[in-house]
Design an enzyme around this catalytic site. Structure first.
Site, PDB file in Angstrom:
ATOM      1  N   PHE A 149       0.861  -1.186   0.000  1.00  0.00           N
ATOM      2  CA  PHE A 149       0.000   0.000   0.000  1.00  0.00           C
ATOM      3  C   PHE A 149       0.895   1.233   0.000  1.00  0.00           C
ATOM      4  O   PHE A 149       1.643   1.466   0.941  1.00  0.00           O
ATOM      5  CB  PHE A 149      -0.952   0.052   1.202  1.00  0.00           C
ATOM      6  CG  PHE A 149      -1.843   1.260   1.117  1.00  0.00           C
ATOM      7  CD1 PHE A 149      -2.994   1.235   0.344  1.00  0.00           C
ATOM      8  CD2 PHE A 149      -1.503   2.450   1.742  1.00  0.00           C
ATOM      9  CE1 PHE A 149      -3.798   2.368   0.215  1.00  0.00           C
ATOM     10  CE2 PHE A 149      -2.299   3.588   1.616  1.00  0.00           C
ATOM     11  CZ  PHE A 149      -3.447   3.542   0.852  1.00  0.00           C
ATOM     12  N   ASP A 237       9.366   3.190   2.086  1.00  0.00           N
ATOM     13  CA  ASP A 237       8.145   3.928   2.404  1.00  0.00           C
ATOM     14  C   ASP A 237       7.863   3.716   3.893  1.00  0.00           C
ATOM     15  O   ASP A 237       7.321   2.683   4.295  1.00  0.00           O
ATOM     16  CB  ASP A 237       6.986   3.427   1.541  1.00  0.00           C
ATOM     17  CG  ASP A 237       5.665   4.146   1.864  1.00  0.00           C
ATOM     18  OD1 ASP A 237       5.602   4.847   2.892  1.00  0.00           O
ATOM     19  OD2 ASP A 237       4.706   3.986   1.089  1.00  0.00           O
ATOM     20  N   LYS A 279       2.261  11.152   7.297  1.00  0.00           N
ATOM     21  CA  LYS A 279       1.479  10.854   8.500  1.00  0.00           C
ATOM     22  C   LYS A 279       2.020  11.550   9.762  1.00  0.00           C
ATOM     23  O   LYS A 279       1.836  12.743   9.912  1.00  0.00           O
ATOM     24  CB  LYS A 279       1.347   9.346   8.668  1.00  0.00           C
ATOM     25  CG  LYS A 279       0.521   8.741   7.514  1.00  0.00           C
ATOM     26  CD  LYS A 279      -0.068   7.373   7.796  1.00  0.00           C
ATOM     27  CE  LYS A 279      -1.112   7.034   6.739  1.00  0.00           C
ATOM     28  NZ  LYS A 279      -0.770   5.942   5.858  1.00  0.00           N
TER      29      LYS A 279
HETATM   30  C1  PLP Z   1      -0.938   6.055   4.360  1.00  0.00           C
HETATM   31  C2  PLP Z   1       0.149   5.531   3.514  1.00  0.00           C
HETATM   32  C3  PLP Z   1       0.453   6.102   2.263  1.00  0.00           C
HETATM   33  C4  PLP Z   1      -0.393   7.195   1.638  1.00  0.00           C
HETATM   34  O1  PLP Z   1      -0.471   8.344   2.396  1.00  0.00           O
HETATM   35  P1  PLP Z   1      -1.653   9.395   2.117  1.00  0.00           P
HETATM   36  O2  PLP Z   1      -1.304  10.557   2.998  1.00  0.00           O
HETATM   37  O3  PLP Z   1      -2.926   8.728   2.513  1.00  0.00           O
HETATM   38  O4  PLP Z   1      -1.620   9.723   0.683  1.00  0.00           O
HETATM   39  C5  PLP Z   1       1.530   5.603   1.573  1.00  0.00           C
HETATM   40  N1  PLP Z   1       2.281   4.600   2.058  1.00  0.00           N
HETATM   41  C6  PLP Z   1       2.027   4.027   3.252  1.00  0.00           C
HETATM   42  C7  PLP Z   1       2.906   2.942   3.748  1.00  0.00           C
HETATM   43  C8  PLP Z   1       0.945   4.459   4.011  1.00  0.00           C
HETATM   44  O5  PLP Z   1       0.659   3.865   5.173  1.00  0.00           O
END
Ligand code: PLP
Length: 433
Positions: A149, A237, A279
């Site tokens: 994701f 990520d 986040k």
């Molecule tokens: C939440 C998330 C995203 C996307 O972030 P948004 O602010 O919702 O666009 C990308 N990668 C990971 C691992 C995430 O948990």
């Protein structure tokens, strides 16, 4: 129904009806309507208190409405909110120095949302592939992992394996190749297959959305090594796993509890070539994301080649600095680690006592999941979460039968144990019903 279900009051139903009628139906929330938050608690429109065990998907690591973060946000909002990058501002450079020092990289590229930061990393990686590595025009490939994701843009969902995220959004962006997560050999094979056209490997150090999948020890190190051997960028990520969530500043820090990214433990600290954050970078107060890299990579981006109107705005910069300083000052890394161990031990007792209902608990720090012993198509996990809400704790199932538990990292031991007791009562009532 085997258990007490959640009662949604008339007042709450009115708010829900508004969303239902006027908002796109792109989410399926629990029927609770929140109005206030503080620390690890939130309150609904009727004043009922809950432990927040989702933390806005780990954006609220520092706790809801952290007074220091909110106060900085208010202060900066009254001075200057947005200049665009057409002009300099007196927060951006200060923040860029702060955040690059904090995470140990030469440079940062500031964006707003997580998906934008992932897109940014992909663009930087491709450009590096062509201009530094010398990949022939339009042939760059990036390797990703199954069940990933990384966000919701067209390019990102192009390499998603979730049909809901992907179906009927084509045509898809080419140039990505997926291998099973946690499989070192598959990753090595993918990189080894024409390494001259591979620009990067994009991984989540723990797959959060997929259901908190923790790869085996050594997986990330092996991936990083394979990248290095083949002149491929290792892109982490850490949007969900970063900023203390897993009991280390970054998940790639492994067992290092340093409050800043360090090189004191090179054996456990894997340094990615590109680090993606979002986040909790703002403590959930504001959308702030970032891409960090050293000069050799970041300098491929020149004026006019990438940007964002709001990226690096003064409020975002002030908020992010304070949010990171709170992580240090309140020792959230240590708290996440210690209480994470305690939480899993408490959950393991429940798994042992009620194996018919609960399959297992897994996670790192305060990013954990309880896997329900039922099919992903069953409504057991959903009903479990409704019963938890009734009992005063909010969590949400992911992929049907997995419940992620990720409270704000400011939670205390007493609060955590009280939350565990709520979970225990629900488990008992569901198992014995
Ligand atoms: C939440 C998330 C995203 C996307 O972030 P948004 O602010 O919702 O666009 C990308 N990668 C990971 C691992 C995430 O948990």
């Amino acid at each position: 129904m085997t258990t007490t279900s959640f009662t949604t009051t008339t007042k709450a139903q009115e708010y829900i009806a508004l969303e239902d009628q006027h908002g796109a139906h792109n989410y399926h929330p629990l029927p609770v309507v929140l109005a206030e938050g503080r620390g690890c608690y939130v309150w609904d429109v009727d004043g009922k208190q809950y432990y927040d065990f989702l933390s806005a998907y780990s954006a609220v690591n520092q706790g809801h409405c952290h007074p220091r973060i909110i106060s900085k946000m208010v202060e900066q909002s009254q001075k200057l909110t947005l200049t665009s990058r057409a002009f300099h501002n007196d927060q951006l450079g200060v923040y860029e120095k702060y955040v690059t020092d904090y995470f140990g990289f030469d440079k940062v590229l500031p964006m707003n949302t997580g998906a934008e930061a992932v897109e940014t990393a992909i663009k930087i990686c491709r450009k590096w592939g062509y201009e530094v590595k010398g990949i022939p025009e339009n042939q760059a490939r990036i390797i990703v992992c199954g069940k990933n994701f990384h966000g919701r843009t067209v390019t990102i969902i192009s390499f998603s394996s979730d049909s809901g995220a992907r179906d009927n959004f084509g045509p898809y962006t080419p140039g990505f190749e997926s291998v099973p997560y946690g499989d070192v050999e598959a990753m090595r094979r993918a990189i080894g297959n024409d390494p001259a056209t591979i620009a990067g490997v994009l991984v989540e150090p723990i797959q959060g959305e997929a259901g908190v999948f923790v790869p085996e020890d050594g997986y990330l190190a092996a991936v990083a090594e394979a990248c290095k051997e083949n002149n491929v960028l290792f892109i982490a990520d850490e949007i969900q796993t970063g900023v203390a969530r897993t009991g280390a500043l970054l998940r790639i820090c492994g067992d290092c509890t340093c409050t800043k990214t360090c090189e004191r433990q090179p054996a456990t600290y894997l340094r990615p070539d590109i680090l993606i954050l979002g986040k909790a970078l703002s403590g959930g107060a504001y959308p702030v994301s970032a891409v960090l890299a050293d000069n050799a990579v970041m300098d491929v981006i020149q004026p006019g080649q990438h940007g964002s109107t709001f990226g690096g705005n003064p409020v975002a910069c002030a908020v992010a600095m304070e949010a990171l300083q709170v992580v240090t000052d309140e020792q959230l890394i240590l708290n996440a680690r210690t209480l994470g161990t305690l939480f899993r031990a408490e959950m393991q007792k429940l798994v042992d006592a009620y194996p018919a209902l609960l399959k297992l608990v897994r996670g790192k720090g305060l990013l954990n999941a309880l896997v329900i012993n039922d099919s992903p198509e069953s409504d057991t996990a959903w009903n479990f979460c409704l019963a938890l809400a009734e009992g005063g704790l909010l969590a949400k199932p992911t992929h049907g039968n997995i419940i992620r538990f990720a409270p704000p990292l400011v939670i205390s031991e007493d609060q955590l144990l009280e939350a565990c007791a709520i979970i225990g009562r629900v488990v008992k009532s569901m198992a014995e019903a």
